[in-house]
Design a protein around this motif. Structure first.
Motif, PDB file in Angstrom:
ATOM      1  N   THR A 320      60.170  60.807  47.776  1.00  0.00           N
ATOM      2  CA  THR A 320      60.518  61.940  48.642  1.00  0.00           C
ATOM      3  C   THR A 320      59.315  62.862  48.837  1.00  0.00           C
ATOM      4  O   THR A 320      59.033  63.312  49.959  1.00  0.00           O
ATOM      5  CB  THR A 320      61.688  62.722  48.033  1.00  0.00           C
ATOM      6  N   GLU A 321      58.603  63.132  47.734  1.00  0.00           N
ATOM      7  CA  GLU A 321      57.423  64.004  47.826  1.00  0.00           C
ATOM      8  C   GLU A 321      56.353  63.369  48.699  1.00  0.00           C
ATOM      9  O   GLU A 321      55.706  64.059  49.509  1.00  0.00           O
ATOM     10  CB  GLU A 321      56.875  64.265  46.415  1.00  0.00           C
ATOM     11  N   ALA A 322      56.156  62.070  48.579  1.00  0.00           N
ATOM     12  CA  ALA A 322      55.156  61.379  49.395  1.00  0.00           C
ATOM     13  C   ALA A 322      55.515  61.436  50.871  1.00  0.00           C
ATOM     14  O   ALA A 322      54.663  61.640  51.741  1.00  0.00           O
ATOM     15  CB  ALA A 322      55.016  59.932  48.935  1.00  0.00           C
ATOM     16  N   LEU A 323      56.806  61.246  51.185  1.00  0.00           N
ATOM     17  CA  LEU A 323      57.240  61.298  52.577  1.00  0.00           C
ATOM     18  C   LEU A 323      57.104  62.708  53.149  1.00  0.00           C
ATOM     19  O   LEU A 323      56.748  62.891  54.316  1.00  0.00           O
ATOM     20  CB  LEU A 323      58.695  60.819  52.690  1.00  0.00           C
ATOM     21  N   LYS A 324      57.384  63.715  52.333  1.00  0.00           N
ATOM     22  CA  LYS A 324      57.208  65.095  52.793  1.00  0.00           C
ATOM     23  C   LYS A 324      55.745  65.385  53.104  1.00  0.00           C
ATOM     24  O   LYS A 324      55.415  66.040  54.108  1.00  0.00           O
ATOM     25  CB  LYS A 324      57.723  66.084  51.740  1.00  0.00           C
ATOM     26  N   THR A 325      54.847  64.880  52.239  1.00  0.00           N
ATOM     27  CA  THR A 325      53.415  65.067  52.490  1.00  0.00           C
ATOM     28  C   THR A 325      52.993  64.358  53.771  1.00  0.00           C
ATOM     29  O   THR A 325      52.235  64.904  54.592  1.00  0.00           O
ATOM     30  CB  THR A 325      52.587  64.532  51.305  1.00  0.00           C
ATOM     31  N   ALA A 326      53.491  63.117  53.958  1.00  0.00           N
ATOM     32  CA  ALA A 326      53.163  62.368  55.168  1.00  0.00           C
ATOM     33  C   ALA A 326      53.691  63.077  56.408  1.00  0.00           C
ATOM     34  O   ALA A 326      53.016  63.154  57.442  1.00  0.00           O
ATOM     35  CB  ALA A 326      53.741  60.951  55.070  1.00  0.00           C
ATOM     36  N   ALA A 327      54.925  63.607  56.317  1.00  0.00           N
ATOM     37  CA  ALA A 327      55.497  64.324  57.458  1.00  0.00           C
ATOM     38  C   ALA A 327      54.686  65.572  57.776  1.00  0.00           C
ATOM     39  O   ALA A 327      54.430  65.895  58.947  1.00  0.00           O
ATOM     40  CB  ALA A 327      56.946  64.694  57.166  1.00  0.00           C
ATOM     41  N   SER A 328      54.269  66.296  56.718  1.00  0.00           N
ATOM     42  CA  SER A 328      53.468  67.506  56.924  1.00  0.00           C
ATOM     43  C   SER A 328      52.124  67.182  57.604  1.00  0.00           C
ATOM     44  O   SER A 328      51.710  67.860  58.544  1.00  0.00           O
ATOM     45  CB  SER A 328      53.237  68.206  55.584  1.00  0.00           C
ATOM     46  N   GLU A 329      51.451  66.126  57.134  1.00  0.00           N
ATOM     47  CA  GLU A 329      50.163  65.744  57.724  1.00  0.00           C
ATOM     48  C   GLU A 329      50.337  65.228  59.147  1.00  0.00           C
ATOM     49  O   GLU A 329      49.492  65.472  60.016  1.00  0.00           O
ATOM     50  CB  GLU A 329      49.486  64.678  56.859  1.00  0.00           C
ATOM     51  N   ALA A 330      51.457  64.524  59.380  1.00  0.00           N
ATOM     52  CA  ALA A 330      51.708  64.040  60.740  1.00  0.00           C
ATOM     53  C   ALA A 330      51.916  65.210  61.695  1.00  0.00           C
ATOM     54  O   ALA A 330      51.380  65.239  62.809  1.00  0.00           O
ATOM     55  CB  ALA A 330      52.909  63.113  60.750  1.00  0.00           C
ATOM     56  N   ASP A 331      52.716  66.194  61.249  1.00  0.00           N
ATOM     57  CA  ASP A 331      52.940  67.379  62.090  1.00  0.00           C
ATOM     58  C   ASP A 331      51.622  68.126  62.325  1.00  0.00           C
ATOM     59  O   ASP A 331      51.371  68.625  63.430  1.00  0.00           O
ATOM     60  CB  ASP A 331      53.957  68.314  61.429  1.00  0.00           C
ATOM     61  N   ARG A 332      50.835  68.229  61.274  1.00  0.00           N
ATOM     62  CA  ARG A 332      49.557  68.920  61.405  1.00  0.00           C
ATOM     63  C   ARG A 332      48.641  68.195  62.385  1.00  0.00           C
ATOM     64  O   ARG A 332      47.957  68.818  63.224  1.00  0.00           O
ATOM     65  CB  ARG A 332      48.881  69.026  60.039  1.00  0.00           C
ATOM     66  N   THR A 333      48.630  66.870  62.348  1.00  0.00           N
ATOM     67  CA  THR A 333      47.795  66.093  63.259  1.00  0.00           C
ATOM     68  C   THR A 333      48.297  66.205  64.694  1.00  0.00           C
ATOM     69  O   THR A 333      47.501  66.301  65.634  1.00  0.00           O
ATOM     70  CB  THR A 333      47.777  64.613  62.824  1.00  0.00           C
TER      71      THR A 333
END
Length: 502
Positions: A320-333
């Protein structure tokens, strides 16, 4: 990070923006060094203007100085030669006159008679025998002031030469005297040329002064002519100094009255600008295309990640933490790509502004309401009772204010409020956004509106793309406004927007 580096290379930073605080800090140093810079510029030995002026003026000064020296020497020669001829005539005639007088009176008396007949107040004659005794002399030599001065001169030359005797100038010479085969000693001749010499020296002083004035005037004229001749080069320098990346296609150097070599240089620079404009256009097009093509799949990826997170009942805490990080970086990109697309549109003038009358009092209320929806921060409004209106694009102005509020949220503590002020100063509408955050170092305040520039990472709580404030500045200027910042470390920052009021 690789994508961030790619777009950082593709996007050229804008020109550094000077703000009020940095300008005040540098005023003292600019004022104190202005004179030194001016003198250094005038005396710059590497300057083509200085080299040409010194070279041409030096050659001209050498020529005029040489002419003045030659003229003075010729005048001195003419002055002395005339009197020399006269003295030679007297030296030749004197023995003949003595011989004629000696036929009637003794030889010594004849010499005295000849001296009396040939002497004047300016031409004096005397005779010394072999023992150095004066046997005859002009009557004027009996005057102590003149006689003591002339008769005391030793080693009088055979060829007439000018002697400076206590401020008086005398042309003197000596020649052996023989009459009827009898050696009477030495015949001394002295011609007073003080008046002529003084006139000559005054004339030389005047000639020297005139030469100096002429050289100075000629140097000034040469410098002025060279400066005028180099105006086309200065114009090229000034034009190229004002060319910016977004105006390369409009930048052209037009020189109507210029030397052919300078025109050739201008044509070469124009060709270079055309190539740079084409290259910059291709780069912006590539940036826009890449941003557009990447935004869609990243948005889809972000959506899938969010969907998985909503159904995360069977996921471990680490997953879950990894997916949240990926989602955050995707939104940032995705946000980075959106910012890059906005900049590409602004650079290519494809972003249109729908300018219309806007009542700022109502718009600020709306912006604060929107900001409170995604932030729990205290945002206060400080409005005057007067209605203030401007002509702007409401959508873009909301984007500007929300971006500034988001920036204030990132760089201030959660418990500190953010204040939005509105007032009118003369014919300008002033919007101020104040926070009590970490502040911006003075040396960095002039660069915060540059693309991809971010304040010291140790002070950056939320990261960012470094494009937000650059977009804000471009949007504000596109609506005929301007933006400045005033900040102090650990006390907060104030961003000030200024627009023409309606």
């Amino acid at each position: 990070m690789l994508l961030y580096s790619l777009f950082k290379q593709l996007t050229s930073p804008q020109k550094k923006t000077q703000n009020i605080a940095v300008e005040r800090e540098n005023n003292y140093f600019r004022d104190s060094s202005f004179k030194a810079k001016l003198v250094g510029k005038i005396l710059d030995t590497a300057s083509l203007k200085v080299r040409l002026t010194v070279g041409i003026a030096g050659v001209a000064a050498l020529g005029m100085g040489g002419l003045a020296v030659w003229t003075s020497m010729r005048m001195q020669h003419i002055l002395v030669s005339t009197n020399k001829e006269n003295m030679k005539y007297i030296a030749t005639r004197f023995p003949q006159d003595v011989k004629i007088y000696s036929e009637m009176i003794p030889l010594e008396e004849g010499a005295k008679r000849a001296i009396a007949s040939l002497s004047t107040t300016d031409k004096l004659i005397w005779i010394k025998d072999a023992e150095g005794n004066i046997t005859a002399k002009s009557q004027t030599l009996n005057t102590p002031e003149i006689g003591d001065t002339l008769l005391a001169v030793q080693n009088v030359p055979l060829i007439p030469q000018v002697q400076d005797l206590h401020g008086s100038y005398w042309l003197m010479c000596a020649t052996p005297l023989q009459v009827n085969g009898i050696n009477l000693g030495q015949l001394y001749l002295a011609h007073n040329i003080t008046r002529d010499q003084v006139m000559f020296l005054n004339l030389m002083r005047s000639l020297a002064a005139a030469t100096i004035i002429a050289i100075a005037t000629m140097t000034a004229i040469i410098a002025f002519y060279i400066d005028r001749s180099m105006q086309p080069l200065k114009k090229i320098s000034q034009l190229t100094a004002t060319i910016s990346a977004d105006k390369l296609d409009q930048a052209r150097i037009s020189l109507e009255q210029a030397p052919s070599e300078v025109k050739e240089l201008a044509e070469t620079v124009d060709g270079m600008l055309i190539r740079l404009s084409d290259s910059w256009g291709h780069q912006r097009e590539l940036l826009s295309n890449v941003s557009h093509e990447l935004r869609t799949p990243l948005t889809i990826i972000s959506g899938y990640i969010q969907s998985i997170l909503r159904r995360s009942d069977n996921l471990s805490e680490m997953q879950t933490e990894a997916l949240k990080t990926a989602a955050s970086e995707a939104d940032r990109t995705v946000q980075l790509l959106q910012d890059l697309l906005d900049l590409a549109r602004l650079d290519s003038d494809r972003m249109q502004f729908q300018l219309e009358p806007i009542i700022l009092n109502d718009l600020l209320h709306e912006v604060v309401g929107m900001a409170k929806q995604y932030s729990a921060r205290i945002i206060t409004l400080d409005l005057k009772p007067d209605i203030i209106a401007i002509k702007a694009d409401s959508h873009r102005l909301k984007q500007v204010l929300l971006n500034l509020i988001d920036n204030a949220v990132k760089y201030s503590e959660p418990a500190t409020p953010i204040t939005l002020k509105l007032n009118r100063e003369n014919d300008r509408a002033i919007i101020q956004l104040c926070d009590r955050g970490v502040g911006i170092p003075l040396q960095q305040q002039g660069r915060i509106f540059e693309r991809f520039f971010r304040v010291d990472e140790s002070r950056n709580r939320a990261g960012g793309t470094g494009l937000g404030l650059s977009i804000v500045k471009t949007l504000v200027e596109g609506m005929a406004g301007n933006i400045t910042v005033r900040s102090q470390l650990n006390e907060g920052s104030t961003f000030t927007l200024s627009f023409p009021a309606q």
